[in-house]
Write a protein that holds these residues in place. Structure first.
Motif, short mmCIF file in Angstrom:
data_model
loop_
_atom_site.label_atom_id
_atom_site.label_comp_id
_atom_site.label_asym_id
_atom_site.label_seq_id
_atom_site.Cartn_x
_atom_site.Cartn_y
_atom_site.Cartn_z
N GLY A 297 -6.59 -12.64 -56.78
CA GLY A 297 -5.24 -12.14 -57.02
C GLY A 297 -4.36 -12.32 -55.82
O GLY A 297 -4.82 -12.59 -54.71
N SER A 298 -3.05 -12.17 -56.05
CA SER A 298 -2.07 -12.30 -54.98
C SER A 298 -0.97 -11.27 -55.22
O SER A 298 -0.49 -11.12 -56.34
N TRP A 299 -0.63 -10.56 -54.15
CA TRP A 299 0.38 -9.51 -54.24
C TRP A 299 1.30 -9.61 -53.03
O TRP A 299 0.86 -9.99 -51.94
N THR A 300 2.57 -9.25 -53.18
CA THR A 300 3.50 -9.27 -52.07
C THR A 300 3.82 -7.83 -51.66
O THR A 300 4.18 -7.01 -52.50
N ALA A 301 3.64 -7.57 -50.36
CA ALA A 301 3.97 -6.24 -49.82
C ALA A 301 5.13 -6.37 -48.86
O ALA A 301 5.16 -7.28 -48.02
N ASP A 302 6.09 -5.46 -48.97
CA ASP A 302 7.26 -5.49 -48.09
C ASP A 302 6.98 -4.74 -46.80
O ASP A 302 7.61 -3.73 -46.47
N THR A 303 6.00 -5.26 -46.06
CA THR A 303 5.66 -4.70 -44.76
C THR A 303 4.92 -5.77 -43.96
O THR A 303 4.60 -6.83 -44.49
N CYS A 304 4.66 -5.46 -42.69
CA CYS A 304 3.99 -6.44 -41.84
C CYS A 304 2.48 -6.36 -42.02
O CYS A 304 1.93 -5.37 -42.53
N ILE A 305 1.79 -7.39 -41.58
CA ILE A 305 0.36 -7.50 -41.82
C ILE A 305 -0.43 -6.42 -41.10
O ILE A 305 -1.46 -5.96 -41.58
N GLN A 306 0.06 -5.94 -39.96
CA GLN A 306 -0.67 -4.89 -39.23
C GLN A 306 -0.72 -3.60 -40.04
O GLN A 306 -1.74 -2.90 -40.04
N GLU A 307 0.37 -3.26 -40.70
CA GLU A 307 0.39 -2.02 -41.48
C GLU A 307 -0.64 -2.05 -42.60
O GLU A 307 -1.26 -1.03 -42.93
N ILE A 308 -0.82 -3.22 -43.20
CA ILE A 308 -1.81 -3.35 -44.27
C ILE A 308 -3.22 -3.21 -43.71
O ILE A 308 -4.06 -2.49 -44.25
N ALA A 309 -3.46 -3.87 -42.57
CA ALA A 309 -4.79 -3.82 -41.96
C ALA A 309 -5.14 -2.41 -41.49
O ALA A 309 -6.32 -2.03 -41.46
N GLU A 310 -4.14 -1.62 -41.13
CA GLU A 310 -4.39 -0.27 -40.61
C GLU A 310 -4.99 0.65 -41.68
O GLU A 310 -5.59 1.68 -41.36
N ASN A 311 -4.87 0.28 -42.93
CA ASN A 311 -5.48 1.06 -44.00
C ASN A 311 -6.99 1.18 -43.84
O ASN A 311 -7.59 2.14 -44.29
N GLY A 312 -7.62 0.16 -43.21
CA GLY A 312 -9.07 0.17 -43.07
C GLY A 312 -9.59 1.38 -42.32
O GLY A 312 -10.36 2.19 -42.86
N PRO A 313 -9.17 1.56 -41.06
CA PRO A 313 -9.66 2.72 -40.31
C PRO A 313 -9.03 4.04 -40.73
O PRO A 313 -9.54 5.11 -40.38
#
Length: 336
Positions: A164-180
């Motif tokens: 799948g593919s989705w567009t998020a209106d934010t930067c890549i770091q904010e998405i990665a921060e969900n992990g921790p």
């Protein structure tokens, strides 16, 4: 009433949504089978337009669009000629590394063209059936390699065509921060508990263990993350390969794979249910995957460089310290 901390109360007036440059790393550009030999097209990633092409021998290339000669756009009227991309204006030719290889009417090449590439070209590799480009703001060469991922590279043993593919209106770091940030799993996703989390960092690699082996993830820079969900006696894998479209827009891309269990087995059913759950709300389950709930936060939040954290939060600050290495020149910035 004592004096109040106005800095704390008024900080939100100066917050930015995405105060980051595009981070260094390997990034997914497209699936390999979407670009045939001799084809070219324009793509927009890393906050600018690029020309993506494949040479006649099959090598992918990706360059700045504007010819170093007089600025014509290579992606409008340009052509793949053998191993080169040719400008439509005066037929200057460049290889996949950006070196000028031919000026059909020149007796002498410009001196700089003999010493270095004159057209910016991103290093590219094909792996996992995908085209990957290395981005660095100062055009430095790759500092790490893409890993071996058995779920995508082994000829047998794994299956699953779902992606799948989705567009998020934010930067890549904010998405990665969900992990921790495991606390949000309970309150945003509706998980029954806040699971324990451990993170380890080594160079560009972050390893994540959520719930003592329940979810094990490995990030290779900002652009590739492999998450293995070990549940119900099976392992299902989510391979995430996000790419920054701009400083405030990220294209999230994912492939989902699992062990090639026989049709009709409980292991196959469990694998498919776990994958359903990763994405959205699986049938009969209370908690929800990212598609259902994360976007409303990502698309509207602002980044707090000095967050107020409590004892129950995950290792957010350690993650941010690790991620800073992907912003060369920003080591001492207080904004990020």
């Amino acid at each position: 009433m004592g004096t109040i901390d106005l800095k704390q109360l008024l900080e939100s007036q100066t917050l930015e949504r995405c105060p980051f440059p595009i981070p260094v790393g390997w990034y997914f550009i497209d699936y390999a089978d979407t670009l045939k030999a001799g084809e070219m097209r324009n793509v927009f990633v890393f906050d600018q337009e690029w020309v993506l092409f494949r040479t006649e021998s099959g090598k992918p290339g990706m360059t700045d669009p504007y010819c170093p000669h007089l600025g014509a756009h290579l992606g409008h009227g340009g052509k793949v000629c053998g191993e080169h991309i040719r400008c439509p204006f005066h037929h200057w030719e460049y290889d996949t590394e950006g070196w000028c290889k031919n000026i059909p009417y020149a007796k002498l090449m410009p001196p700089i063209a003999k010493k270095q590439a004159i057209l910016r070209a991103l290093p590219m590799v094909e792996k996992y059936g995908m085209m990957w480009a290395w981005y660095h703001p100062q055009c430095e060469p790759p500092s790490f390699e893409l890993p071996y991922i058995p779920e995508l590279e082994d000829a047998t043993g794994y299956t699953g065509s779902r992606r799948g593919s989705w567009t998020a209106d934010t930067c890549i770091q904010e998405i990665a921060e969900n992990g921790p940030d495991v606390a949000h799993l309970k309150f945003l996703h509706g998980a029954p508990i806040i699971p324990p989390v451990q993170t380890t960092y080594e160079g560009p690699v972050m390893k994540l263990d959520i719930g003592q082996g329940y979810i094990q993830g490995t990030s290779y820079g900002p652009g590739l993350n492999v998450m293995r969900f070990n549940q119900h006696g099976i392992t299902a894998t989510m391979i995430s390969y996000s790419v920054p479209i701009s400083k405030e827009k990220t294209q999230m891309n994912m492939s989902f794979r699992h062990v090639d269990y026989a049709e009709g087995t409980p292991e196959l059913a469990a694998s498919k249910k776990v994958i359903d759950h990763m994405i959205g709300a699986a049938e009969g389950e209370e908690s929800a995957g990212f598609e259902s709930v994360d976007f409303i936060v990502w698309n509207n939040k602002k980044y707090r460089p000095n967050p107020l954290l409590c004892d129950g939060d995950g290792p957010v600050l350690q993650f941010r310290k690790w991620f800073k290495q992907f912003y060369p020149g920003y080591e001492n910035s207080t904004k990020i």
